[in-house]
Design a protein around this motif. Structure first.
Motif, PDB file in Angstrom:
ATOM      1  N   MET A 122       0.811  -1.208   0.000  1.00 24.24           N
ATOM      2  CA  MET A 122       0.000   0.000   0.000  1.00 24.24           C
ATOM      3  C   MET A 122       0.848   1.264   0.000  1.00 24.24           C
ATOM      4  O   MET A 122       1.897   1.330   0.655  1.00 24.24           O
ATOM      5  CB  MET A 122      -0.927   0.013   1.219  1.00 24.24           C
ATOM      6  CG  MET A 122      -1.950  -1.111   1.233  1.00 24.24           C
ATOM      7  SD  MET A 122      -3.103  -0.926   2.607  1.00 24.24           S
ATOM      8  CE  MET A 122      -3.942   0.600   2.103  1.00 24.24           C
ATOM      9  N   GLN A 123       0.386   2.257  -0.716  1.00 21.52           N
ATOM     10  CA  GLN A 123       1.006   3.569  -0.684  1.00 21.52           C
ATOM     11  C   GLN A 123       0.704   4.233   0.660  1.00 21.52           C
ATOM     12  O   GLN A 123      -0.347   4.003   1.267  1.00 21.52           O
ATOM     13  CB  GLN A 123       0.470   4.443  -1.821  1.00 21.52           C
ATOM     14  CG  GLN A 123       0.764   3.911  -3.212  1.00 21.52           C
ATOM     15  CD  GLN A 123       2.260   3.928  -3.520  1.00 21.52           C
ATOM     16  OE1 GLN A 123       2.965   4.877  -3.178  1.00 21.52           O
ATOM     17  NE2 GLN A 123       2.740   2.871  -4.159  1.00 21.52           N
ATOM     18  N   GLU A 139      -2.535   6.157   0.948  1.00 20.61           N
ATOM     19  CA  GLU A 139      -3.722   5.302   0.898  1.00 20.61           C
ATOM     20  C   GLU A 139      -4.015   4.700   2.268  1.00 20.61           C
ATOM     21  O   GLU A 139      -5.159   4.704   2.731  1.00 20.61           O
ATOM     22  CB  GLU A 139      -3.533   4.200  -0.134  1.00 20.61           C
ATOM     23  CG  GLU A 139      -4.748   3.287  -0.306  1.00 20.61           C
ATOM     24  CD  GLU A 139      -5.979   4.011  -0.780  1.00 20.61           C
ATOM     25  OE1 GLU A 139      -7.099   3.594  -0.399  1.00 20.61           O
ATOM     26  OE2 GLU A 139      -5.854   5.004  -1.525  1.00 20.61           O
ATOM     27  N   LYS A 183      -5.365   7.175   4.817  1.00 19.91           N
ATOM     28  CA  LYS A 183      -6.761   7.574   4.628  1.00 19.91           C
ATOM     29  C   LYS A 183      -7.722   6.641   5.345  1.00 19.91           C
ATOM     30  O   LYS A 183      -8.909   6.950   5.465  1.00 19.91           O
ATOM     31  CB  LYS A 183      -7.115   7.610   3.135  1.00 19.91           C
ATOM     32  CG  LYS A 183      -6.490   8.754   2.359  1.00 19.91           C
ATOM     33  CD  LYS A 183      -7.124   8.914   0.997  1.00 19.91           C
ATOM     34  CE  LYS A 183      -7.019   7.658   0.153  1.00 19.91           C
ATOM     35  NZ  LYS A 183      -7.556   7.854  -1.218  1.00 19.91           N
ATOM     36  N   THR A 184      -7.219   5.493   5.790  1.00 19.59           N
ATOM     37  CA  THR A 184      -8.091   4.475   6.366  1.00 19.59           C
ATOM     38  C   THR A 184      -7.787   4.194   7.830  1.00 19.59           C
ATOM     39  O   THR A 184      -8.708   4.106   8.651  1.00 19.59           O
ATOM     40  CB  THR A 184      -7.961   3.162   5.574  1.00 19.59           C
ATOM     41  OG1 THR A 184      -8.171   3.421   4.191  1.00 19.59           O
ATOM     42  CG2 THR A 184      -8.961   2.127   6.056  1.00 19.59           C
TER      43      THR A 184
END
Length: 357
Positions: free
Chosen positions: A294-295, A298, A301-302
């Motif tokens: 994962m970046q 990204e 954001k979660t």
């Protein structure tokens, strides 16, 4: 039809009233532990009662309300057959939303929806809720256990809750108090808390094929034990800060991640600069990022990345805040600052730099 025909019954349709009654009896001991002096009556009424005459001491009391659940973390509790912590998560999700505005949590109600009532299991869920309420200083005044055969499988369930708190109007915290030059202080999370589990389950369980009983060296325990780590409850810590020194805002870091949640209490003319170099995310976050390829933006954001609550305070309050949190056993550090919005800094909040190794 003869007189010997028994006809349809609720039990035959899948609803066991006797099991529900037994669940209520088993949970009463746990609910009792959450009682505050203002609670009127006991469990079993149609509504929970709370004496608000104590609010007469307020000049202008504002009632705050919040409701939430714990998302797909319940699927892990069911898979591991461990149900005494998921209620703790529920309380954390609700009361820490209340305290963000400076409100003291007063009471909660819960809703437990099950495919089939297993009294001991329901009691374990309520035990977790009650223990969370004790940590938050609020009462559990009632709730509902609903049996939904056909909608949920026999071992499936979901939980939700609602809470009410109170804050003096002139002590209300939020964006209106935040100023350029304020300092942002992070409070460490206990782990994933109760957000982003759809992503975590997809990456580690579905894609990577990891099992919940897998020993993970970085965690020092099994994957399942790490994923079920209860949400840290900050409400009493935040209230202690607000009573001791000047606080401008809190932000509860839940779904959407750190920057997006902090942005909710930042005025449009200001910007919060958050320095990744001030902390190292817990191993579980690094594991999800690595396994899922994962970046950084990204995953940010979660997941909360190891920060569950943030305080925005004037510079003169920093030392007091850090000292109080240390005394209360909450790891905290300087995370960033508030600056004027300009061409370089858009409204809201953003993370800069790289995480510390």
């Amino acid at each position: 039809m003869t007189s010997t025909d028994s006809g349809a019954t609720y039990a035959a349709a899948g609803v066991d009233i006797e099991a529900g009654d037994r669940a209520v009896e088993l949970m009463k001991q746990w609910v009792k532990k959450t009682n505050r002096p203002e609670v009127v009556g006991g469990l079993g009424g149609f509504a929970g009662l709370f004496d608000i005459s104590a609010l007469k001491r307020y000049e202008r009391p504002l009632l705050a309300s919040a409701t939430d659940g714990v998302g797909t973390k319940v699927a892990l509790a069911a898979a591991m057959d461990k149900h005494d912590t998921i209620g703790h998560d529920l309380v954390g999700m609700v009361v820490d939303d209340l305290v963000v505005c400076g409100a003291e949590p007063l009471f909660m109600t819960d809703y437990i929806c099950v495919g089939k009532v297993h009294p001991e299991r329901v009691a374990q869920i309520v035990k977790g809720i009650a223990e969370g309420c004790v940590l938050a200083g609020c009462a559990l005044v009632g709730g509902e256990t609903a049996e939904h055969p056909g909608l949920l499988g026999p071992d499936e369930y979901d939980v939700a809750g609602a809470g009410t708190g109170v804050v003096e109007a002139d002590a209300l915290l939020g964006a209106e108090r935040v100023r350029a030059g304020d300092v942002v202080i992070a409070m460490a999370a206990s782990g994933l808390h109760s957000n982003g589990y759809s992503l975590v389950r997809h990456v580690l369980l579905n894609e990577a094929g990891w099992k919940l009983d897998r020993e993970v060296a970085e965690f020092g325990r099994t994957l399942g034990e790490e994923l079920l780590e209860p949400t840290r409850i900050y409400s009493l810590d935040c209230l202690a800060l607000a009573r001791a020194t000047e606080i401008h805002a809190f932000s509860h870091v839940t779904g959407g991640g750190l920057a997006a949640n902090l942005a909710r209490v930042i005025p449009e003319n200001l910007h919060a600069r958050l320095d990744r170099g001030t902390w190292t995310p817990l191993p579980v976050f690094q594991t999800v990022a690595t396994v899922g390829k994962m970046q950084t933006l990204e995953i940010e954001k979660t997941l909360n990345m190891g920060i569950g609550m943030v305080a925005v305070v004037p510079p003169e309050s920093v030392d007091v805040v850090l000292a109080i949190l240390e005394d209360r056993g909450v790891e905290a550090w300087l995370l960033g600052d508030i600056v004027a919005r300009d061409a370089e800094h858009e409204a809201g909040a953003a993370l800069y730099g790289s995480y510390a190794n």
